[in-house]
Design a protein around this motif. Structure first.
Motif, PDB file in Angstrom:
ATOM      1  N   ARG A 421       0.835  -1.201   0.000  1.00  0.00           N
ATOM      2  CA  ARG A 421       0.000   0.000   0.000  1.00  0.00           C
ATOM      3  C   ARG A 421       0.868   1.248   0.000  1.00  0.00           C
ATOM      4  O   ARG A 421       2.010   1.208   0.381  1.00  0.00           O
ATOM      5  N   TRP A 422       0.241   2.320  -0.370  1.00  0.00           N
ATOM      6  CA  TRP A 422       0.899   3.607  -0.185  1.00  0.00           C
ATOM      7  C   TRP A 422       1.004   3.879   1.290  1.00  0.00           C
ATOM      8  O   TRP A 422       0.092   3.596   2.054  1.00  0.00           O
ATOM      9  N   GLY A 423       2.111   4.489   1.674  1.00  0.00           N
ATOM     10  CA  GLY A 423       2.227   4.882   3.059  1.00  0.00           C
ATOM     11  C   GLY A 423       1.430   6.157   3.317  1.00  0.00           C
ATOM     12  O   GLY A 423       1.293   7.000   2.445  1.00  0.00           O
ATOM     13  N   TRP A 424       0.877   6.286   4.488  1.00  0.00           N
ATOM     14  CA  TRP A 424       0.228   7.544   4.851  1.00  0.00           C
ATOM     15  C   TRP A 424       0.344   7.761   6.337  1.00  0.00           C
ATOM     16  O   TRP A 424       0.577   6.844   7.108  1.00  0.00           O
ATOM     17  N   ASN A 425       0.157   9.004   6.707  1.00  0.00           N
ATOM     18  CA  ASN A 425       0.221   9.419   8.097  1.00  0.00           C
ATOM     19  C   ASN A 425      -0.892  10.406   8.353  1.00  0.00           C
ATOM     20  O   ASN A 425      -1.153  11.254   7.505  1.00  0.00           O
ATOM     21  N   ASP A 426      -1.509  10.341   9.502  1.00  0.00           N
ATOM     22  CA  ASP A 426      -2.272  11.503   9.958  1.00  0.00           C
ATOM     23  C   ASP A 426      -1.246  12.521  10.413  1.00  0.00           C
ATOM     24  O   ASP A 426      -0.154  12.160  10.850  1.00  0.00           O
ATOM     25  N   ARG A 427      -1.605  13.774  10.317  1.00  0.00           N
ATOM     26  CA  ARG A 427      -0.699  14.813  10.816  1.00  0.00           C
ATOM     27  C   ARG A 427      -1.428  15.700  11.807  1.00  0.00           C
ATOM     28  O   ARG A 427      -2.649  15.814  11.749  1.00  0.00           O
ATOM     29  N   PHE A 428      -0.652  16.289  12.674  1.00  0.00           N
ATOM     30  CA  PHE A 428      -1.283  17.185  13.651  1.00  0.00           C
ATOM     31  C   PHE A 428      -0.544  18.521  13.711  1.00  0.00           C
ATOM     32  O   PHE A 428       0.659  18.597  13.423  1.00  0.00           O
ATOM     33  N   ILE A 429      -1.317  19.523  14.066  1.00  0.00           N
ATOM     34  CA  ILE A 429      -0.719  20.837  14.343  1.00  0.00           C
ATOM     35  C   ILE A 429      -1.172  21.237  15.746  1.00  0.00           C
ATOM     36  O   ILE A 429      -2.376  21.229  16.035  1.00  0.00           O
ATOM     37  N   ILE A 430      -0.226  21.513  16.598  1.00  0.00           N
ATOM     38  CA  ILE A 430      -0.542  21.990  17.943  1.00  0.00           C
ATOM     39  C   ILE A 430      -0.235  23.481  17.990  1.00  0.00           C
ATOM     40  O   ILE A 430       0.900  23.897  17.738  1.00  0.00           O
ATOM     41  N   ASP A 431      -1.272  24.259  18.277  1.00  0.00           N
ATOM     42  CA  ASP A 431      -1.082  25.702  18.410  1.00  0.00           C
ATOM     43  C   ASP A 431      -0.845  26.017  19.881  1.00  0.00           C
ATOM     44  O   ASP A 431      -1.779  26.025  20.685  1.00  0.00           O
ATOM     45  N   ALA A 432       0.409  26.234  20.219  1.00  0.00           N
ATOM     46  CA  ALA A 432       0.755  26.575  21.605  1.00  0.00           C
ATOM     47  C   ALA A 432       1.244  28.014  21.685  1.00  0.00           C
ATOM     48  O   ALA A 432       2.126  28.344  22.471  1.00  0.00           O
ATOM     49  N   THR A 433       0.675  28.858  20.825  1.00  0.00           N
ATOM     50  CA  THR A 433       0.972  30.292  20.930  1.00  0.00           C
ATOM     51  C   THR A 433      -0.016  30.925  21.889  1.00  0.00           C
ATOM     52  O   THR A 433      -1.068  30.352  22.184  1.00  0.00           O
ATOM     53  N   GLU A 434       0.335  32.101  22.341  1.00  0.00           N
ATOM     54  CA  GLU A 434      -0.546  32.771  23.299  1.00  0.00           C
ATOM     55  C   GLU A 434      -1.887  33.097  22.623  1.00  0.00           C
ATOM     56  O   GLU A 434      -1.899  33.654  21.524  1.00  0.00           O
ATOM     57  N   PRO A 435      -2.998  32.775  23.265  1.00  0.00           N
ATOM     58  CA  PRO A 435      -4.304  33.060  22.645  1.00  0.00           C
ATOM     59  C   PRO A 435      -4.508  34.566  22.495  1.00  0.00           C
ATOM     60  O   PRO A 435      -3.879  35.357  23.191  1.00  0.00           O
ATOM     61  N   PRO A 436      -5.411  34.945  21.618  1.00  0.00           N
ATOM     62  CA  PRO A 436      -5.654  36.376  21.389  1.00  0.00           C
ATOM     63  C   PRO A 436      -6.294  37.054  22.603  1.00  0.00           C
ATOM     64  O   PRO A 436      -6.696  36.375  23.543  1.00  0.00           O
TER      65      PRO A 436
END
Lengths: 474, 96
Positions: A421-436
């Motif tokens: 099979r083709w390889g795949w990954n889920d990806r994540f982005i964690i936003d750890a910047t100061e909230p507005p």
């Protein structure tokens, strides 16, 4: 003493030795495990490069490893400051210098063709005990686009399968595989040249993700400020660095396979057995007193992870800074496939979902698990403790976590079934910047560290305090 | 120009032959020894680990114990057999 730019691997090794960063191993070593184990042991302790001078069954050969491990060592090889490595290299990438072709070269002192071009003559070490046959791990594969002449180089793994036969693990997400597809369309085998023991900058630029049509040799010139000397191969139009130690020339067959694996890959686990492209060897050229370079792979951290991660980070920083204002720094955590990006707090607040946008830009330059975006409050993005502090204090999973399901990835990651099979990954982005504004009251109170001036003085006092501990017999 | 090979280099050529036999008989080996460590020498499987339930490094040691003293270890290929059919990398059909 050699100095930057280091135009051959042996110049680089001499520099390391004269600076106390290389150990010669004169005891006899066995290719079945000694070299791999000593390379592993050295990098686990941030140790020196190793130069093996007595290889069982291979008189006259030397084997080197570990010469490109560690940020300081890589920065020296690239002629930049370790602290600003990514920024300086990213800036240098803007001024490519094309290579210069020469007619004679050290890499052609010995030329073996036909049956004489026998892979058994090259001391290729085993990495793991279940490998079956050894793999060339530091082979830089050269392939040329058949219509445009664009030459692409990249470190690939080659299983040594016979005297004139190798398996090549062509990654289906990479540019060289795309070029190979062009040969298949034309019904022609693809000429290929494998460089072993190139200078360190050639290894590093080969790991850089550059746009289609851009040859990494031009990047060598950008980094060193001078053209790379290249020489044409004996059996094809491919150009290879003149100062390399060994060149294996051949072609990738159109309709023949070799069985690859099992091999302890950079994703930690052994690979499955897989039928992959076959390289038919036609010629081997080398120096008279050749040196084989061994890149240790497998359970991280390894030298392979280090050079790959460093150059990925340089390209990612360049791409992200071109796309957005406010991208301050980046760090590629070399074996977790997690990138930490530091951005300006003020810019992050001014954009809608800034961290997510930056994360998507980073994903364009390579295959990764995730991106963690922090702001300038993070004291050191290379240190997980500080990064985790930011996640602890600024991240709420329900609103700050973005998951991108099923993105194409290398087949080697074992977190998903891979056979056929083709390889795949889920990806994540964690936003750890100061909230507005509206959520920022807690952050205005400041962090609970001792005063910075006192911490700096404490750092200076600390070695003396430890010394007194030793004096007390502890 | 014929190049004189050392004993280790000659052994490597024996390993190439072992590996060729292994590759040619892969489907059969997967059916018989899925997930097991085996040793191949001279067109034969000369040692097999006791169970694929054991950790690979334990299986490896079992196989080494079986072949040690009987064969030159430089000339025996020890490897792990897949548990699943061999993955074929996809290629488009070449141009006519």
């Amino acid at each position: 003493m050699p100095e930057f730019p280091f135009t051959s691997m042996r110049d680089w090794l001499q520099y390391l030795e004269e600076n106390g960063e290389l150990v010669r191993v004169d005891q006899e070593v066995d290719l079945r495990g000694h070299i791999s184990a000593l390379a592993y042991t050295s990098v686990r302790s941030d140790g020196p490069a190793l130069l093996f001078t007595n290889i069982k069954g291979y008189p006259g050969w030397k084997v080197a490893t570990g010469a490109m491990y560690g940020r300081e060592r890589l920065a020296t090889a690239l002629g930049v400051n370790p602290k600003t490595l990514y920024h300086e290299v990213a800036a240098k990438m803007e001024q490519p210098v094309p290579p210069m072709e020469v007619s004679t070269a050290p890499c052609k002192e010995v030329i073996l063709k036909g049956d004489d071009a026998d892979l058994a003559l090259i001391p290729v070490p085993f990495t793991g005990e279940l490998e079956g046959v050894p793999n060339i791990t530091a082979g830089i594969s050269n392939i040329r686009e058949p219509d445009t002449g664009w030459q692409n180089i990249a470190v690939r793994r080659f299983g040594v399968k016979g005297s004139q036969s190798m398996s090549e693990f062509l990654n289906r997400t990479q540019q060289d595989y795309m070029i190979f597809m062009r040969y298949i369309e034309k019904g022609k085998p693809a000429p290929v040249a494998i460089i072993i023991g190139a200078d360190p900058v050639t290894y590093l630029v080969s790991q850089t993700k550059m746009p289609i049509g851009f040859c990494e040799y031009d990047l060598w010139g950008a980094i060193t400020g001078m053209p790379l000397e290249v020489v044409q191969c004996e059996t094809s139009e491919l150009l290879v660095p003149a100062s390399a130690e060994v060149i294996i020339e051949g072609e990738i067959a159109l309709d023949e396979f070799e069985v690859d694996g099992p091999f302890p890959e950079f994703e930690l686990y052994y690979t499955v057995l897989a039928r992959v492209p076959k390289v038919k060897v036609k010629c081997i050229t080398m120096r008279k007193d050749p040196l084989y370079y061994y890149l240790h792979m497998g359970a991280p951290p390894t030298e392979g992870h280090y050079i790959g991660g460093t150059m990925f980070a340089c390209a990612q920083l360049r791409a992200a800074q071109r796309a957005f204002p406010g991208v301050l720094d980046i760090h590629f955590h070399r074996w977790a496939h997690i990138v930490v990006v530091q951005v300006s707090k003020e810019v992050a607040k001014a954009w809608s979902q800034f961290a997510v946008q930056v994360g998507f830009e980073i994903f364009k330059t390579g295959a990764f698990k995730g991106v963690i975006v922090v702001d300038e409050d993070c004291e050191d993005i290379t240190n997980w403790e500080f990064v985790l502090d930011e996640i602890q204090c600024k991240f709420q999973a329900s609103k700050d976590l973005t998951i991108i399901p099923r993105v194409v990835h290398t087949e080697l990651n074992p977190s998903e079934p891979w056979a056929g099979r083709w390889g795949w990954n889920d990806r994540f982005i964690i936003d750890a910047t100061e909230p507005p504004p509206g959520y920022d009251e807690g952050y205005l109170r400041g962090k609970g560290y001792p005063p910075k001036w006192a911490r700096e003085e404490a750092e200076k006092m600390w070695p003396g305090l430890l010394q007194s501990l030793k004096g007390a017999g502890r | 120009m014929a190049v004189e090979l050392t004993a280790v280099q000659k052994a490597r050529k024996v390993q190439f032959a072992n590996r060729r036999w292994f590759d040619d008989h892969l489907d059969e080996l997967i059916a018989k020894y899925p997930g097991q460590v085996i040793a191949v020498h001279g067109d034969n499987v000369v040692a097999i680990s006791s169970s694929n339930a054991l950790r690979p490094e334990v299986q490896y040691r079992e196989v080494v114990e079986q072949v040690q003293g009987k064969y030159d270890l430089d000339e025996v290929m020890i490897t792990m057999v897949n548990r699943e059919p061999v993955w074929n990398v996809w290629f488009p059909k070449k141009a006519e």
